[in-house]
Motif scaffolding. Structure first.
Motif, PDB file in Angstrom:
ATOM      1  N   LYS A   5     -12.306  16.382 -36.499  1.00 41.03           N
ATOM      2  CA  LYS A   5     -11.577  16.643 -35.392  1.00 41.03           C
ATOM      3  C   LYS A   5     -12.532  17.576 -34.480  1.00 41.03           C
ATOM      4  O   LYS A   5     -12.263  17.513 -33.317  1.00 41.03           O
ATOM      5  CB  LYS A   5     -10.417  17.873 -35.968  1.00 41.03           C
ATOM      6  CG  LYS A   5      -9.140  17.297 -36.454  1.00 41.03           C
ATOM      7  CD  LYS A   5      -8.249  18.464 -36.951  1.00 41.03           C
ATOM      8  CE  LYS A   5      -6.978  17.653 -37.288  1.00 41.03           C
ATOM      9  NZ  LYS A   5      -6.057  18.756 -37.681  1.00 41.03           N
ATOM     10  N   LYS A   6     -13.401  18.228 -35.142  1.00 41.64           N
ATOM     11  CA  LYS A   6     -14.376  19.062 -34.256  1.00 41.64           C
ATOM     12  C   LYS A   6     -15.120  17.941 -33.436  1.00 41.64           C
ATOM     13  O   LYS A   6     -15.616  17.968 -32.175  1.00 41.64           O
ATOM     14  CB  LYS A   6     -15.418  19.580 -34.903  1.00 41.64           C
ATOM     15  CG  LYS A   6     -15.489  20.977 -34.783  1.00 41.64           C
ATOM     16  CD  LYS A   6     -16.478  21.684 -35.688  1.00 41.64           C
ATOM     17  CE  LYS A   6     -16.473  23.223 -35.563  1.00 41.64           C
ATOM     18  NZ  LYS A   6     -17.308  24.079 -36.679  1.00 41.64           N
ATOM     19  N   THR A   7     -15.629  16.828 -34.048  1.00 43.72           N
ATOM     20  CA  THR A   7     -16.474  15.962 -33.271  1.00 43.72           C
ATOM     21  C   THR A   7     -15.393  15.099 -32.137  1.00 43.72           C
ATOM     22  O   THR A   7     -16.113  14.632 -31.425  1.00 43.72           O
ATOM     23  CB  THR A   7     -16.818  14.777 -34.277  1.00 43.72           C
ATOM     24  OG1 THR A   7     -17.474  15.451 -35.437  1.00 43.72           O
ATOM     25  CG2 THR A   7     -17.953  13.645 -33.875  1.00 43.72           C
ATOM     26  N   LEU A   8     -14.550  14.908 -32.472  1.00 45.35           N
ATOM     27  CA  LEU A   8     -13.465  14.215 -31.561  1.00 45.35           C
ATOM     28  C   LEU A   8     -13.181  14.922 -30.440  1.00 45.35           C
ATOM     29  O   LEU A   8     -13.144  14.456 -29.109  1.00 45.35           O
ATOM     30  CB  LEU A   8     -12.062  14.046 -32.307  1.00 45.35           C
ATOM     31  CG  LEU A   8     -10.953  12.914 -31.521  1.00 45.35           C
ATOM     32  CD1 LEU A   8     -11.583  11.612 -31.150  1.00 45.35           C
ATOM     33  CD2 LEU A   8      -9.886  13.035 -32.248  1.00 45.35           C
ATOM     34  N   ARG A   9     -13.022  16.519 -30.715  1.00 47.68           N
ATOM     35  CA  ARG A   9     -12.982  17.353 -29.435  1.00 47.68           C
ATOM     36  C   ARG A   9     -14.176  17.342 -28.794  1.00 47.68           C
ATOM     37  O   ARG A   9     -14.118  17.240 -27.466  1.00 47.68           O
ATOM     38  CB  ARG A   9     -12.625  18.749 -29.860  1.00 47.68           C
ATOM     39  CG  ARG A   9     -11.114  19.012 -30.298  1.00 47.68           C
ATOM     40  CD  ARG A   9     -10.993  20.481 -30.488  1.00 47.68           C
ATOM     41  NE  ARG A   9      -9.881  20.590 -31.572  1.00 47.68           N
ATOM     42  CZ  ARG A   9      -9.955  21.471 -32.302  1.00 47.68           C
ATOM     43  NH1 ARG A   9     -10.921  22.368 -32.488  1.00 47.68           N
ATOM     44  NH2 ARG A   9      -9.023  21.458 -33.207  1.00 47.68           N
ATOM     45  N   LEU A  10     -15.272  17.476 -29.346  1.00 43.92           N
ATOM     46  CA  LEU A  10     -16.500  17.360 -28.494  1.00 43.92           C
ATOM     47  C   LEU A  10     -16.784  16.035 -27.848  1.00 43.92           C
ATOM     48  O   LEU A  10     -17.248  16.029 -26.659  1.00 43.92           O
ATOM     49  CB  LEU A  10     -17.717  17.563 -29.380  1.00 43.92           C
ATOM     50  CG  LEU A  10     -19.172  17.710 -28.917  1.00 43.92           C
ATOM     51  CD1 LEU A  10     -19.274  18.963 -27.918  1.00 43.92           C
ATOM     52  CD2 LEU A  10     -20.097  17.826 -29.997  1.00 43.92           C
ATOM     53  N   LEU A  11     -16.490  14.885 -28.501  1.00 42.17           N
ATOM     54  CA  LEU A  11     -16.430  13.869 -27.587  1.00 42.17           C
ATOM     55  C   LEU A  11     -15.492  13.681 -26.477  1.00 42.17           C
ATOM     56  O   LEU A  11     -15.802  13.209 -25.377  1.00 42.17           O
ATOM     57  CB  LEU A  11     -16.433  12.472 -28.677  1.00 42.17           C
ATOM     58  CG  LEU A  11     -17.370  12.280 -29.447  1.00 42.17           C
ATOM     59  CD1 LEU A  11     -16.923  11.128 -30.713  1.00 42.17           C
ATOM     60  CD2 LEU A  11     -18.806  11.706 -28.764  1.00 42.17           C
ATOM     61  N   SER A  12     -14.204  14.162 -26.643  1.00 38.52           N
ATOM     62  CA  SER A  12     -13.536  14.083 -25.520  1.00 38.52           C
ATOM     63  C   SER A  12     -13.885  15.142 -24.398  1.00 38.52           C
ATOM     64  O   SER A  12     -13.806  14.637 -23.256  1.00 38.52           O
ATOM     65  CB  SER A  12     -12.202  14.590 -26.184  1.00 38.52           C
ATOM     66  OG  SER A  12     -12.060  15.718 -26.496  1.00 38.52           O
ATOM     67  N   LEU A  13     -14.414  16.097 -24.938  1.00 38.61           N
ATOM     68  CA  LEU A  13     -15.130  17.099 -23.654  1.00 38.61           C
ATOM     69  C   LEU A  13     -16.101  16.403 -23.180  1.00 38.61           C
ATOM     70  O   LEU A  13     -16.232  16.346 -21.637  1.00 38.61           O
ATOM     71  CB  LEU A  13     -15.435  18.443 -24.472  1.00 38.61           C
ATOM     72  CG  LEU A  13     -16.315  19.432 -23.364  1.00 38.61           C
ATOM     73  CD1 LEU A  13     -15.011  20.050 -22.307  1.00 38.61           C
ATOM     74  CD2 LEU A  13     -17.072  20.367 -24.251  1.00 38.61           C
TER      75      LEU A  13
END
Length: 65
Positions: A5-13
């Motif tokens: 989830k953390k990685t997905l949020r960072l990639l979306s940002l």
């Protein structure tokens, strides 16, 4: 799962920032409004009709004869 989830949020940002940069690059950004521009004021100009003033000198000259 937290790591994902953390990685997905960072990639979306990062993706949103990249899309914003591409949009600004293509569109040229937001134009800054000019602050010293005159306001468009409607002025109504009325011309007065010229009055026919009698020229007393020319009348006196012609009336003498």
């Amino acid at each position: 799962m937290k790591y994902f989830k953390k990685t997905l949020r960072l990639l979306s940002l990062v993706l949103m920032i990249a899309l914003a940069l591409v949009g600004v690059g293509l569109g040229g950004g937001v134009p800054i409004p000019v602050s010293n521009r005159k306001e468009n004021l409607i002025e109504i100009r009325v011309e007065l009709p010229e009055t026919k003033e009698k020229d007393s000198e020319s009348e006196d000259f012609f009336n003498k004869e």
